[in-house]
Design a protein around this motif. Structure first.
Motif, PDB file in Angstrom:
ATOM      1  N   THR A  87      -0.011 -28.758 -55.539  1.00  0.00           N
ATOM      2  CA  THR A  87      -0.716 -28.308 -54.343  1.00  0.00           C
ATOM      3  C   THR A  87      -0.380 -29.238 -53.183  1.00  0.00           C
ATOM      4  N   ALA A 145       0.463 -16.971 -62.645  1.00  0.00           N
ATOM      5  CA  ALA A 145       0.765 -18.400 -62.706  1.00  0.00           C
ATOM      6  C   ALA A 145       1.967 -18.601 -63.623  1.00  0.00           C
ATOM      7  N   ASP A 198       3.595 -16.801 -59.359  1.00  0.00           N
ATOM      8  CA  ASP A 198       2.512 -17.652 -58.873  1.00  0.00           C
ATOM      9  C   ASP A 198       1.698 -16.895 -57.833  1.00  0.00           C
ATOM     10  N   ASP A 241       6.477 -22.763 -60.070  1.00  0.00           N
ATOM     11  CA  ASP A 241       5.346 -22.444 -59.206  1.00  0.00           C
ATOM     12  C   ASP A 241       5.842 -22.319 -57.766  1.00  0.00           C
ATOM     13  N   ASN A 242       4.933 -22.026 -56.846  1.00  0.00           N
ATOM     14  CA  ASN A 242       5.331 -21.803 -55.451  1.00  0.00           C
ATOM     15  C   ASN A 242       6.153 -22.958 -54.891  1.00  0.00           C
ATOM     16  N   ARG A 252      -2.210 -21.963 -55.570  1.00  0.00           N
ATOM     17  CA  ARG A 252      -1.382 -23.169 -55.556  1.00  0.00           C
ATOM     18  C   ARG A 252      -1.624 -23.973 -54.293  1.00  0.00           C
ATOM     19  N   THR A 261      -0.574 -30.352 -59.956  1.00  0.00           N
ATOM     20  CA  THR A 261      -0.552 -28.916 -59.668  1.00  0.00           C
ATOM     21  C   THR A 261       0.477 -28.517 -58.617  1.00  0.00           C
ATOM     22  N   ALA A 302      -5.936 -24.686 -57.106  1.00  0.00           N
ATOM     23  CA  ALA A 302      -5.374 -25.126 -58.389  1.00  0.00           C
ATOM     24  C   ALA A 302      -5.887 -26.496 -58.817  1.00  0.00           C
TER      25      ALA A 302
END
Length: 1005
Positions: free
Chosen positions: A936, A616, A402, A650-651, A406, A934, A410
């Motif tokens: 985020t 990603a 990623d 993802d993160n 993020r 996402t 995103a």
């Protein structure tokens, strides 16, 4: 030699529709009706034009050195437009030449020619070059110093009034290009000079140190302090000795003429070329994509010269113009570091890479490839990032990869994927300037993306563009807006959707456009039933009349662009609110045309590129799905390995997976994740649990504290590569400095590590990496270093033949049926509203002069001098309620952490909303709420309480800071008419009035 440093005139002829024939010196040439005559002349030949810079700056008309005859009359060619029948333009008549020489002689009365010992003797001084072109030997107007001191009050540049020729280019740039409106000329003074906020001194004025004025100054009146005493062979000598040398030069002129003096200066300027390098680079801060030449002497950065950049032309901000000293900081990592019992010890590359390969290999073998994750820097190049994601997938064997989009962009990308198909700006910065209406939502554009702001401010000031700003905080763009309103934090989706419903209900929806180009219209329209204007007014706490005014502006606008940023994306509904923006643009038909479209302003210099190149967990380069068998087969063939076919972490999921024991090792580059991710304490706790952690960076960040191995990377000035800006613009940058110490470019480090782990990689240059990327990603298919040579750029998607798309969707949207999709939405309340305990809403964001947590900008002495400490903005109402003033220390506290900070009382915030710049480590206070689409983090949905501490200090703003007491002086440019009204002004070429003395009385002596 060119008389000017301005952008080269176009070689192509004007378009047929506006082309007319005119005569210049008896030669018929083609020009464009309405263009400035000086531009038509300069395509044919050189004439002096000291105060004229470019069409962007427009006519200034202060210097009179571009005089020509038209129809037998002397006119300023920069102030005359081309018209049909203009058959008698004469530049080479004796009358015109004499008038130009006379005008230049007046200039020399304001400027002492001491070129040989001037730091600006670099073949780009227009006064110097014009003196050569006109073969000036002597001057009739003697130089007279002005009675003002040299102004050294700004940390980045100085103003020498006695060298100022009063051309006004600095004023024009400040008033009409940057539109900070700080500079003017005191034409009515006995000795006119440039003024800052109508006063004499730079320091303490509203000057934001953008550098426009210095860039366009045609002599040495405005100069970078980094140039002083550094550029020339003799300029570093003590001031007294330097002044003596200048006196010697001036004593020679009456007897010898300027010819020999100028010959010496020309020779010295040529000698400088041998030790001053000029290298094209691209800014390493925000996503605007400014490009320019960096002048270096050894490792000393002399100056930044913007000129040819497609995104910025002459424009820069304080960071791009002056924020590069971090590359030479004593804090730079220069050797690999390995953790040992007492901290870290230096190691060789061989030892460090061998250790990493051994540990990652062992963890992979024992726990599987998905126990390892890779995080790519969005400040590194496309080539750096491409190799890192390739390393994750083809060497480690995981899609756990990623990048920091993020944390910010995103959701905007998701909203565009849902509706129009491409995750990038639908047009260019040029379109933002052309739009009849610009709607800015949740973006402090003037501080976060200042060069984009200049184009919007210019269009608004000069060309009648309308501007609407929706934000919870007052900032410069809000102050300038035709309509500014403050929605309740986290409610933007409601009023945006209400705007779409209003367009349908009142006959303003573009039904023909929707029928031809858009799917899901009926379903979407039905989903708008709850979103009446009354409902939006109540939910958003905005007056109904204001919403109706906004709707009227949108309905009446011929073209509209919407700009948005983290004020939208960093909410639990970030993807949905971004989708609502795109929905509104579709409903109003504001795609597919110049001056229209969606512009999510990318935060980091290469956050767009990091997504493009596949950093990603769900996409290969070019946003191609990792779960698509056909796509994956293509990459397996290209890379020669079997690849994983399931989405990775993802993160956000990586942090959770570490706490759950699923993720054991991480390789992270260029991301201070402790202070970038939400809930810093949770993130730091995760890093403590990792079995093995590798951090690659240019400084020892907070995240480095948790690493097992730290690898010293190289910043952009020390390597070659490409960045992709917010407008999808791919640009090359070139190595200007050698890698410092034993640091290495990121792509070199990743390749060496891959080789240690058995990969047969052998890239010799980043251009080979770009070639591979282009072969596997249709977005970049025709992209190559050859096509990106110098200042050439491409905006993806790039076809195989090199054709790019500055404006997207001109022939349909990026879906199989070429139709966009309206996307139904449901409104949800924000996740962490203030309550009785945590009663304040905490907003956060960037400052103009600093970048995020300040790892780079805090190491730039001038920036640190202007803004050495952070602060929390509170409203006058809150300050009065709690009896506190600017300088009071407080502690902001919530469920996740606490931050101690000084108070700044300002009306930029209202009521119980407070604002914390990102340099204050706001992530210690942000929680675990995320956008579900996402992941985020909802950084902008944070409630806190404020504890008042006993300590009280000074105002956190320094008097030098532009926010402290700056008061701009707006005007429409130089206001040259005021100069023409002066009693001592004389139009060159016209007869001077002869003063007749009365006859003496008879018999007198």
């Amino acid at each position: 030699m060119s008389l000017t440093e301005t952008k080269a005139r176009p070689a192509s002829s004007p378009s047929d529709s506006s082309a007319i024939a005119i005569s210049i010196d008896g030669h018929t040439t083609v020009a464009t009706e309405g263009e400035l005559l000086v531009e038509a002349i300069l395509r044919e030949k050189e004439i002096p034009h000291i105060c004229y810079h470019s069409p962007l700056m427009g006519p200034i008309q202060t210097c009179d050195t571009c005089l020509v005859e038209v129809g037998g009359k002397l006119v300023r060619s920069c102030g005359t437009t081309v018209s049909a029948g203009m058959q008698d333009v004469v530049t080479n008549s004796k009358r015109a030449q004499d008038a130009r020489s006379e005008a230049f002689d007046v200039i020399l009365g304001n400027h002492m020619l001491y070129c040989t010992v001037c730091d600006n003797n670099n073949e780009n001084c227009r006064v110097h070059n014009t003196a050569l072109e006109l073969d000036v030997q002597h001057q009739n107007h003697p130089f007279t110093a002005k009675p003002y001191e040299v102004d050294m009050s700004n940390p980045f540049y100085r103003y020498d009034p006695s060298q100022c020729i009063l051309c006004g280019q600095c004023v024009q740039a400040c008033q009409t290009v940057e539109v900070n409106e700080t500079l003017s000329i005191g034409w009515e003074l006995d000795h006119p000079r440039v003024l800052w906020d109508g006063g004499m001194q730079i320091g303490g004025s509203s000057c934001v140190s953008c550098g426009h004025c210095i860039t366009v100054c045609p002599c040495n009146a405005l100069m970078e302090r980094s140039m002083l005493g550094e550029a020339g062979f003799l300029t570093s000598i003590p001031t007294d000795s330097l002044n003596k040398l200048i006196d010697v030069v001036k004593e020679l002129e009456p007897e010898m003429g300027y010819g020999p003096v100028m010959q010496v200066s020309q020779t010295e300027a040529k000698m400088r070329e041998e030790h001053i390098d000029r290298t094209k680079t691209v800014c390493t801060y925000c996503g605007v994509g400014c490009s320019y030449d960096v002048w270096t002497r050894d490792r000393h950065i002399l100056k930044i010269v913007p000129l040819h950049g497609e995104s910025n032309q002459i424009s820069t901000c304080v960071k791009g113009k002056f924020g590069w000293d971090f590359v030479n900081s004593k804090d730079r990592l220069q050797r690999p570091l390995i953790r040992h019992e007492n901290g870290f010890r230096e190691a060789s590359w061989e030892e460090a890479l061998s250790l990493i390969a051994q540990r990652l290999g062992a963890i992979k073998q024992e726990h599987g490839p998905d126990s390892i994750a890779v995080i790519v820097s969005s400040k590194a190049s496309n080539e750096d990032g491409y190799l890192m994601q390739k390393f994750a997938r083809s060497v480690i064997g995981t899609n756990n990869v990623d990048n920091c989009s993020r944390y910010c962009q995103a959701p905007a990308t998701q909203g565009l994927f849902r509706t129009v198909g491409y995750g990038g700006d639908s047009g260019s910065i040029e379109d933002m300037g052309e739009a009849k209406l610009v709607l800015i939502v949740g973006s402090n554009t003037a501080e976060s993306h200042p060069v984009i702001a200049t184009r919007v401010k210019r269009a608004h000031k000069l060309h009648g563009q309308r501007m609407i700003v929706a934000d919870v905080r007052m900032h410069e763009m809000a102050e300038r807006a035709d309509i500014f309103f403050r929605p309740r934090p986290g409610t933007d989706l409601a009023w945006l959707s209400a705007m779409s419903r209003y367009m349908f209900d009142n006959g303003f929806a573009k039904l023909d456009f929707l029928e031809k180009w858009v799917n899901n219209v009926d379903e979407y329209r039905k989903s708008l039933d709850p979103f009446t204007m009354e409902y939006a007014a109540e939910v958003c706490d905005v007056p109904l009349d204001t919403l109706h005014s906004v709707a009227t502006e949108i309905a009446q606008a011929e073209t509209m662009c919407v700009l948005w940023a983290m004020g939208i994306t960093q909410h639990t509904d970030g993807s949905d609110a971004s989708t609502a923006i795109s929905n509104l643009l579709l409903v109003t038909g504001n795609y597919m045309r110049p001056g229209t479209g969606a512009y999510p302003l990318r935060g980091h210099n290469n956050v767009q590129g990091a997504g493009d190149i596949g950093a990603a967990p769900n996409t290969f380069p070019g946003y191609q799905s990792v779960t698509d068998d056909k796509v994956r087969t293509s990459f397996e063939k290209g890379w020669g390995v079997k690849l994983p076919g399931v989405r990775g972490f993802d993160n956000h999921e990586m942090v959770e997976a570490i706490h759950e024991g699923k993720l054991l090792a991480m390789y992270l580059a260029g991301e201070d994740m402790v202070y970038a991710d939400s809930n810093s304490n949770l993130v730091a706790g995760a890093f403590e649990k990792l079995d093995f952690f590798v951090v690659q960076d240019i400084f020892f960040t907070e995240t480095c504290r948790y690493a097992d191995v730290i690898l010293p990377a190289a910043p952009a000035l020390e390597k070659d590569g490409t960045f992709t800006s917010t407008e999808r613009r791919i640009q090359r940058f070139y190595q200007a400095l050698p890698e410092l110490g034993d640091s290495r470019a990121d792509w070199k480090i990743t390749q060496s590590l891959a080789q240690k782990m058995g990969a047969p990689w052998n890239y010799q240059h980043p251009s080979e990496i770009m070639t591979e990327l282009a072969s596997l990603s249709p977005l970049y298919a025709g992209c190559s270093y050859e096509r990106l040579e110098g200042y050439n750029t491409l905006q993806w998607p790039v076809a195989l033949d090199g054709t790019d798309q500055p404006l997207l969707y001109t022939e349909g949207f990026a879906f199989p049926d070429k139709k966009a999709r309206l996307y139904p939405l449901v409104y949800h309340e924000p996740s962490d509203p203030p309550d009785s305990e945590f009663d304040l809403f905490l907003n956060n964001g960037r400052q103009l002069e600093h970048f995020h947590e300040g790892n780079m900008t805090n190491r730039v002495p001038g920036i640190y001098l202007e803004t050495p400490e952070s602060y929390v903005e509170i409203s006058p109402e809150l300050a009065h309620e709690r009896s506190i003033a600017s300088g009071q220390w407080v502690r902001l506290v919530n469920r996740y952490g606490a931050v101690k900070v000084k108070v700044l009382v300002t009306d930029r915030v209202e009521a119980k909303q407070v604002y914390l710049p990102l340099t204050s480590h706001v992530n210690l206070l942000s929680g675990n709420y995320v956008d579900p689409a996402t992941h985020t983090p909802a950084y902008k949905e944070t409630a806190v309480k404020m504890e008042i501490l006993p300590e009280r200090g000074e105002n956190p703003l320094r008097p030098l800071n532009f926010r402290y007491s700056g008061k701009p002086t707006p005007q429409m440019g130089v206001e040259v008419e005021r100069k023409w009204k002066r009693a001592d002004y004389h139009f060159p070429g016209e007869p001077s009035l002869v003063q007749i003395q009365p006859a003496a009385p008879a018999g007198s002596k």
